[in-house]
Design a protein around this motif. Structure first.
Motif, PDB file in Angstrom:
ATOM      1  N   ALA A   5      -7.497 -16.551   9.905  1.00 54.85           N
ATOM      2  CA  ALA A   5      -8.023 -15.437  10.700  1.00 54.85           C
ATOM      3  C   ALA A   5      -7.064 -14.252  10.674  1.00 54.85           C
ATOM      4  CB  ALA A   5      -8.264 -15.900  12.138  1.00 54.85           C
ATOM      5  N   LEU A   6      -5.789 -14.543  10.739  1.00 52.52           N
ATOM      6  CA  LEU A   6      -4.782 -13.484  10.694  1.00 52.52           C
ATOM      7  C   LEU A   6      -4.828 -12.753   9.350  1.00 52.52           C
ATOM      8  CD1 LEU A   6      -1.180 -13.965  11.981  1.00 52.52           C
ATOM      9  CD2 LEU A   6      -1.545 -12.923   9.773  1.00 52.52           C
ATOM     10  N   THR A   7      -5.028 -13.492   8.269  1.00 55.25           N
ATOM     11  CA  THR A   7      -5.127 -12.878   6.934  1.00 55.25           C
ATOM     12  C   THR A   7      -6.299 -11.921   6.879  1.00 55.25           C
ATOM     13  OG1 THR A   7      -4.150 -14.860   5.946  1.00 55.25           O
ATOM     14  CG2 THR A   7      -5.352 -13.381   4.480  1.00 55.25           C
ATOM     15  N   ARG A   8      -7.398 -12.315   7.469  1.00 58.47           N
ATOM     16  CA  ARG A   8      -8.566 -11.435   7.513  1.00 58.47           C
ATOM     17  C   ARG A   8      -8.258 -10.198   8.363  1.00 58.47           C
ATOM     18  NH1 ARG A   8     -11.570 -14.715   9.710  1.00 58.47           N
ATOM     19  NH2 ARG A   8     -12.645 -15.642   7.921  1.00 58.47           N
ATOM     20  N   GLU A   9      -7.604 -10.384   9.524  1.00 60.87           N
ATOM     21  CA  GLU A   9      -7.281  -9.261  10.402  1.00 60.87           C
ATOM     22  C   GLU A   9      -6.378  -8.231   9.719  1.00 60.87           C
ATOM     23  OE1 GLU A   9      -5.519 -10.812  13.919  1.00 60.87           O
ATOM     24  OE2 GLU A   9      -7.239 -12.073  14.427  1.00 60.87           O
ATOM     25  N   CYS A  10      -5.515  -8.687   8.840  1.00 63.94           N
ATOM     26  CA  CYS A  10      -4.589  -7.777   8.169  1.00 63.94           C
ATOM     27  C   CYS A  10      -5.244  -7.013   7.026  1.00 63.94           C
ATOM     28  CB  CYS A  10      -3.373  -8.540   7.660  1.00 63.94           C
ATOM     29  SG  CYS A  10      -2.293  -9.149   8.983  1.00 63.94           S
ATOM     30  N   GLY A  11      -6.517  -7.289   6.728  1.00 61.16           N
ATOM     31  CA  GLY A  11      -7.230  -6.487   5.748  1.00 61.16           C
ATOM     32  C   GLY A  11      -7.438  -7.118   4.398  1.00 61.16           C
ATOM     33  N   TYR A  12      -7.061  -8.380   4.219  1.00 62.14           N
ATOM     34  CA  TYR A  12      -7.271  -9.040   2.927  1.00 62.14           C
ATOM     35  C   TYR A  12      -8.707  -9.545   2.803  1.00 62.14           C
ATOM     36  CZ  TYR A  12      -2.271  -9.014   1.848  1.00 62.14           C
ATOM     37  OH  TYR A  12      -0.984  -8.626   1.563  1.00 62.14           O
ATOM     38  N   ASN A  13      -9.157  -9.640   1.552  1.00 64.43           N
ATOM     39  CA  ASN A  13     -10.498 -10.159   1.272  1.00 64.43           C
ATOM     40  C   ASN A  13     -10.508 -11.658   1.004  1.00 64.43           C
ATOM     41  OD1 ASN A  13     -11.472  -7.542   1.464  1.00 64.43           O
ATOM     42  ND2 ASN A  13     -11.257  -7.153  -0.728  1.00 64.43           N
ATOM     43  N   SER A  14      -9.312 -12.239   0.760  1.00 56.91           N
ATOM     44  CA  SER A  14      -9.259 -13.670   0.456  1.00 56.91           C
ATOM     45  C   SER A  14      -7.852 -14.191   0.677  1.00 56.91           C
ATOM     46  CB  SER A  14      -9.676 -13.950  -1.000  1.00 56.91           C
ATOM     47  OG  SER A  14      -8.665 -13.498  -1.896  1.00 56.91           O
ATOM     48  N   GLY A  15      -7.757 -15.532   0.726  1.00 54.52           N
ATOM     49  CA  GLY A  15      -6.470 -16.207   0.822  1.00 54.52           C
ATOM     50  C   GLY A  15      -6.451 -17.404  -0.110  1.00 54.52           C
ATOM     51  N   LEU A  16      -5.347 -17.587  -0.823  1.00 60.80           N
ATOM     52  CA  LEU A  16      -5.255 -18.626  -1.860  1.00 60.80           C
ATOM     53  C   LEU A  16      -4.422 -19.805  -1.378  1.00 60.80           C
ATOM     54  CD1 LEU A  16      -5.846 -19.382  -4.860  1.00 60.80           C
ATOM     55  CD2 LEU A  16      -3.643 -18.330  -5.412  1.00 60.80           C
ATOM     56  N   GLY A  17      -5.026 -20.983  -1.406  1.00 65.46           N
ATOM     57  CA  GLY A  17      -4.281 -22.210  -1.142  1.00 65.46           C
ATOM     58  C   GLY A  17      -3.959 -22.892  -2.460  1.00 65.46           C
ATOM     59  N   THR A  18      -3.688 -24.176  -2.448  1.00 68.35           N
ATOM     60  CA  THR A  18      -3.455 -24.911  -3.698  1.00 68.35           C
ATOM     61  C   THR A  18      -3.520 -26.404  -3.422  1.00 68.35           C
ATOM     62  OG1 THR A  18      -2.013 -25.098  -5.640  1.00 68.35           O
ATOM     63  CG2 THR A  18      -0.947 -25.080  -3.503  1.00 68.35           C
ATOM     64  N   ILE A  40       0.841  -1.206   0.000  1.00 67.06           N
ATOM     65  CA  ILE A  40       0.000   0.000   0.000  1.00 67.06           C
ATOM     66  C   ILE A  40       0.870   1.247   0.000  1.00 67.06           C
ATOM     67  CG2 ILE A  40      -1.642   1.323   1.383  1.00 67.06           C
ATOM     68  CD1 ILE A  40      -2.938  -1.310   2.206  1.00 67.06           C
ATOM     69  N   HIS A  41       1.955   1.222   0.773  1.00 68.73           N
ATOM     70  CA  HIS A  41       2.874   2.364   0.810  1.00 68.73           C
ATOM     71  C   HIS A  41       3.460   2.643  -0.576  1.00 68.73           C
ATOM     72  CE1 HIS A  41       5.928   5.129   2.274  1.00 68.73           C
ATOM     73  NE2 HIS A  41       6.840   4.406   1.668  1.00 68.73           N
ATOM     74  N   TRP A  42       3.665   1.604  -1.359  1.00 70.82           N
ATOM     75  CA  TRP A  42       4.192   1.781  -2.723  1.00 70.82           C
ATOM     76  C   TRP A  42       3.115   2.208  -3.711  1.00 70.82           C
ATOM     77  CZ3 TRP A  42       7.281  -3.421  -2.370  1.00 70.82           C
ATOM     78  CH2 TRP A  42       8.511  -3.174  -1.751  1.00 70.82           C
ATOM     79  N   GLY A  43       1.875   2.267  -3.285  1.00 67.18           N
ATOM     80  CA  GLY A  43       0.820   2.741  -4.165  1.00 67.18           C
ATOM     81  C   GLY A  43      -0.031   1.656  -4.799  1.00 67.18           C
ATOM     82  N   PHE A  44       0.115   0.388  -4.371  1.00 68.48           N
ATOM     83  CA  PHE A  44      -0.681  -0.700  -4.928  1.00 68.48           C
ATOM     84  C   PHE A  44      -1.961  -0.906  -4.096  1.00 68.48           C
ATOM     85  CE2 PHE A  44       3.856  -1.789  -5.839  1.00 68.48           C
ATOM     86  CZ  PHE A  44       3.818  -1.453  -7.173  1.00 68.48           C
ATOM     87  N   ARG A  45      -2.833  -1.767  -4.587  1.00 72.59           N
ATOM     88  CA  ARG A  45      -4.124  -2.027  -3.951  1.00 72.59           C
ATOM     89  C   ARG A  45      -4.270  -3.527  -3.643  1.00 72.59           C
ATOM     90  NH1 ARG A  45      -7.822   1.967  -4.517  1.00 72.59           N
ATOM     91  NH2 ARG A  45      -9.554   0.464  -4.562  1.00 72.59           N
ATOM     92  N   PRO A  46      -3.520  -4.036  -2.690  1.00 78.23           N
ATOM     93  CA  PRO A  46      -3.581  -5.472  -2.401  1.00 78.23           C
ATOM     94  C   PRO A  46      -4.843  -5.846  -1.622  1.00 78.23           C
ATOM     95  CG  PRO A  46      -2.081  -4.385  -0.893  1.00 78.23           C
ATOM     96  CD  PRO A  46      -2.534  -3.332  -1.852  1.00 78.23           C
ATOM     97  N   GLY A  65     -14.899  -6.926  -3.361  1.00 79.53           N
ATOM     98  CA  GLY A  65     -14.652  -6.392  -2.028  1.00 79.53           C
ATOM     99  C   GLY A  65     -13.826  -5.122  -2.062  1.00 79.53           C
ATOM    100  N   PRO A  66     -13.867  -4.342  -0.976  1.00 81.84           N
ATOM    101  CA  PRO A  66     -13.178  -3.041  -0.938  1.00 81.84           C
ATOM    102  C   PRO A  66     -11.699  -3.180  -0.620  1.00 81.84           C
ATOM    103  CG  PRO A  66     -14.267  -3.428   1.146  1.00 81.84           C
ATOM    104  CD  PRO A  66     -14.615  -4.608   0.270  1.00 81.84           C
ATOM    105  N   LEU A  67     -10.971  -2.093  -0.828  1.00 86.14           N
ATOM    106  CA  LEU A  67      -9.590  -1.996  -0.363  1.00 86.14           C
ATOM    107  C   LEU A  67      -9.634  -1.510   1.077  1.00 86.14           C
ATOM    108  CD1 LEU A  67      -6.491  -1.970  -0.870  1.00 86.14           C
ATOM    109  CD2 LEU A  67      -6.753   0.434  -1.507  1.00 86.14           C
ATOM    110  N   ARG A  68      -9.248  -2.349   1.998  1.00 85.72           N
ATOM    111  CA  ARG A  68      -9.304  -1.999   3.413  1.00 85.72           C
ATOM    112  C   ARG A  68      -8.031  -1.257   3.831  1.00 85.72           C
ATOM    113  NH1 ARG A  68     -13.670  -5.095   4.910  1.00 85.72           N
ATOM    114  NH2 ARG A  68     -13.988  -6.966   3.636  1.00 85.72           N
ATOM    115  N   PRO A  69      -8.088  -0.483   4.927  1.00 84.08           N
ATOM    116  CA  PRO A  69      -6.897   0.254   5.393  1.00 84.08           C
ATOM    117  C   PRO A  69      -5.776  -0.713   5.785  1.00 84.08           C
ATOM    118  CG  PRO A  69      -8.901   1.066   6.454  1.00 84.08           C
ATOM    119  CD  PRO A  69      -9.278  -0.189   5.741  1.00 84.08           C
TER     120      PRO A  69
END
Length: 613
Positions: A174-187, A152-158, A293-297
C-alpha cells in the motif's frame, strides 16, 4: 482386407512417419513450378505456427545499483534489447567518476544517466536499500517516497519499484502505491531452477497483483547454479504451460558465474538464444513496457522528527532490543574485528552502556553510532551551524569522536573527527564542537572509536547547537555598531531638528521683523501722508483766510471807494484826514487765538461820517 483398412493401423501407430513420407514424396514428384512455391508456404506455416504459440515476455531486472552492472549495457545493445535497472538513490555515487571508482562500489549518477539514455528503465529500490518491513511505517515511507523523489529530481521516470531483499507485506504494498509507483517486484514465487515446485510457471499479463509481481528465485541464489540452459528451461516451460511473464532478477556481472549475478559470456549466450526465439513469440521487454501506466507526481516522505534535549534519541541507551540499544547501530570497518556487548546498568547517572572490544582495528576500527536512517533516529541538523557532540566514556586507549553526515538525497558519508581523548579507567565526559555543518547536510551520526586494539565503553550521548563565541563576538560588535549608528543617527536627527527649529525661529523672527519694519514704514508713510494732508489743509485754510481777508479788504475798499465817491461830491479833494482808525475784526487760525490789527488809516471827517453809516 482392403488396402485402406490394412493402412489404417499403420497410420494410427506411426502418424509422424507417414507425415514425413508424404512430405518427401511431395517434394520429389511435384512439378518444378509447384516446388518453387514451397518455401513461401513454409514461411507462412512457420508464422502461423509462431502465432499459435503462447506469448512469453522476458524481463531482466537488475537490483542493488552496483557499478559492475554497466558491463551488461553493451551486451543488451548488441542484441537490441532493453532491461530494467532498480537503483537505490541514496547509494548512487555523486562524486567525480574517478573518485567514485576508487571509493564506491555503486553506480555513479553519470552511469545511471547513461543507462537511461540507452532506453533502459530506471526503477526505484528505496533510498538506502534497507528491508522495509522491520522499520517504522514513517521511516519506510521515507525510504520509498524519497527514493522516487530523488530519481524524479535527477530527471528519470520511475514507475516501478523493487522491494529490497524481496521482502514485503500488504502495508508495504500500500505504501508503494501511495508513493506513486505503478507496480512492486517481489521474487521467488514462481517455479524455476528446481525451486518452488508447486508454484505457477509464469506471471500473468497483466499480473494478478501489480504490487507483488511474481518471479522465479533470484539468479544463483538459495543454492542454485544458473547456466544458460537454466534460463532457457524457465522460458520454454512457461510457454509450454500457457505463456506469461518471466522476470529474471540479478545483481551483478562477474568475471565468472557468481552469487546473485552472472558472467558476461553466460549473459551473452542467454540473450543470443532469446533473440532467436522471437519467431516463437518470445520477447524481451523492460518492466514498464509490460506494466504500463502514467508517470505520477512525486510524493514526499514524512519530515524527520525533531529530537528534544539532549538531542539524541535514547541518549542513555536504556531502551534496548535484541541486546542492542534502540536507535543505535553497531558499525565496524570491513577489515576490523570487534565484538559489541550491551549492559543495561553500569553507565553514569544510572544509564546503560555499550562496550566495543576491538581485536583488529583495520582502517577505521569499530564504534557505536546513532542509526543512520532518514528521520526516525538520526539527529537532524541545519547547514551552516556548529554542533557540540558529547558522551561519557571509558577507554583502554586514546580514542576520538568520528562524525558522519546525511546528505540531501539520504546518503551517509564520513565527515570529520575530533582530536584524541585520553584513555580513562573511570567514567569521563568527552565533548567536541564540530566545524560548521556543510551545505546539504540534514543529519549527523557520531560515535567514539580507536584505531588500535582496545576496549571502549560509551553512554549518555548528547548533541547540542554549539555556542559560537566568534559569532557572539561578531554579533556583539555588530550590535555595538548598530547601536552606535542608531545613537549617531538619533543625535544627527536631533541636531537636524534643532537646526531646523533654529532656522525656522530665525526665519520667523526675520519675517516678524520684516512685518514690523513694513508696518513701521507704513506708519511713517501714513504719518507723512497725514502731515502732508494736515499741511495741505492748513495751506488751504490759510488760503481760505487770505481769500476771506482779500474779500474783506475788497469789500472795505469798495466801501471806501463808495465813500470817497460820495465825499467827492460834497467836500474838497484835499480834505483833512483825522486821527480815526479803522479796526478790522480779528482773524483766527485753527490752532491760534490771535487778533490781526491793520495799520491805521487817517480818514476825513466825511469818510468817518460815511463809515459811521
Amino acid at each position: 482386407m482392403p488396402l485402406a483398412k490394412r493402412a489404417l493401423p499403420l497410420l494410427r501407430r506411426f502418424p509422424a512417419l507417414i507425415l514425413a513420407a508424404g512430405i518427401v514424396a511431395a517434394a520429389v514428384w511435384l512439378p518444378a513450378g509447384q516446388a518453387s512455391a514451397a518455401p513461401v508456404h513454409t514461411h507462412v506455416s512457420a508464422a502461423r505456427h509462431a502465432a499459435a504459440r503462447p506469448k512469453v515476455v522476458v524481463t531482466f531486472a537488475w537490483g542493488g545499483g552496483l557499478a559492475d552492472q554497466m558491463a551488461s549495457l553493451p551486451i543488451f545493445r548488441r542484441y537490441g534489447m532493453r532491461a530494467t535497472y532498480f537503483v537505490p538513490s541514496g547509494l548512487v555515487c555523486t562524486l567525480g567518476q574517478a573518485q567514485c571508482a576508487r571509493n564506491s562500489r555503486y553506480l555513479t549518477l553519470a552511469d545511471v544517466r547513461k543507462i537511461a539514455a540507452a532506453g533502459d528503465e530506471i526503477g526505484g529500490l528505496s533510498v538506502t536499500h534497507q528491508q522495509l518491513t522491520t522499520m517504522p511505517a514513517a521511516e519506510a515511507k521515507r525510504e520509498v517516497c524519497d527514493d522516487r523523489s530523488n530519481l524524479i529530481h535527477w530527471g528519470f521516470r520511475p514507475t516501478d519499484f523493487a522491494y529490497p531483499f524481496a521482502v514485503l507485506n500488504p502495508a508495504i504494498e500500500a505504501l508503494t502505491r501511495e508513493c506513486g509507483y505503478n507496480s512492486g517486484l517481489g521474487t521467488g514465487t514462481l517455479r524455476g531452477a528446481g525451486r518452488c515446485l508447486t508454484c505457477a510457471w509464469a506471471e500473468s499479463i497483466p499480473p494478478q497483483n501489480a504490487y507483488d509481481v511474481r518471479t522465479p528465485v533470484e539468479v544463483n541464489s538459495v543454492n542454485t547454479v544458473w547456466v544458460p540452459r537454466t534460463y532457457e528451461s524457465v522460458v520454454t516451460n512457461a510457454q509450454q504451460h500457457g505463456g506469461g511473464w518471466i522476470v529474471f532478477t540479478l545483481h551483478a556481472v562477474c568475471p565468472t558465474n557468481c552469487g546473485l549475478g552472472t558472467s558476461a559470456p553466460i549473459l551473452t549466450s542467454v540473450l543470443k538464444w532469446l533473440r532467436n526465439q522471437r519467431a516463437n513469440n518470445i520477447l524481451v521487454e523492460p518492466m514498464n513496457q509490460v506494466i504500463g501506466g502514467p508517470l505520477r507526481p512525486a510524493v514526499p516522505g514524512p519530515a524527520p522528527r525533531r529530537l528534544p534535549a539532549p538531542g539524541v534519541a535514547n541518549a542513555s541507551l536504556r531502551q534496548a532490543a535484541n541486546g542492542s540499544p534502540v536507535c543505535f547501530q553497531q558499525a565496524r570497518n570491513s577489515r576490523a574485528a570487534a565484538t559489541f556487548s550491551y549492559q543495561a546498568r553500569g553507565g553514569p547517572h544510572g544509564a546503560a552502556a555499550e562496550t566495543v572490544h576491538v581485536t583488529r582495528p583495520g582502517n577505521g576500527g569499530a564504534e557505536l553510532l546513532q542509526t543512520m536512517d532518514l528521520g526516525s533516529c538520526a539527529p537532524s541538523v541545519s547547514s551552516g551551524h556548529a554542533y557540540k557532540t558529547g558522551m561519557w566514556y571509558k577507554a583502554s586507549r586514546p580514542a576520538r569522536i568520528e562524525v558522519y553526515r546525511r546528505t540531501s538525497i539520504g546518503d551517509w558519508v564520513y565527515w570529520t573527527a575530533s582530536p584524541a581523548f585520553p584513555a580513562s579507567a573511570p567514567w569521563r565526559q568527552a565533548s567536541w564542537t564540530t566545524p560548521a555543518v556543510p551545505a546539504g547536510t540534514t543529519a549527523l551520526s557520531f560515535g567514539m572509536t580507536a584505531k588500535a586494539v582496545g576496549v571502549i565503553t560509551t553512554s549518555d550521548y548528547s548533541l547540542r547547537l554549539a555556542t559560537n563565541y566568534k559569532t557572539l563576538i561578531l554579533l556583539g560588535v555588530l550590535g555595538f555598531v548598530i547601536v552606535a549608528g542608531a545613537l549617531i543617527a538619533r543625535g544627527h536627527y536631533r541636531y537636524r531638528r534643532y537646526v531646523s527649529a533654529e532656522t525656522a525661529t530665525l526665519e520667523t523672527d526675520a519675517a516678524q521683523a520684516e512685518v514690523a519694519a513694513a508696518r513701521a514704514q507704513a506708519d511713517r508713510t501714513a504719518a507723512v501722508k497725514a502731515e502732508a494732508a494736515r499741511r495741505e489743509a492748513a495751506a488751504e485754510a490759510e488760503a481760505s483766510r487770505a481769500d476771506a481777508m482779500e474779500a474783506r479788504i475788497q469789500a472795505a475798499m469798495a466801501r471806501m471807494e463808495a465813500a470817497r465817491a460820495a465825499a467827492a461830491g460834497g467836500e474838497p479833494e484835499a480834505a483833512r484826514v483825522d486821527d480815526a482808525t479803522v479796526v478790522f475784526p480779528p482773524i483766527t487760525d485753527g490752532a491760534r487765538d490771535e487778533t490781526a490789527v491793520l495799520k491805521p488809516v487817517k480818514l476825513t471827517d466825511s469818510q468817518q461820517q460815511a463809515s459811521g453809516d
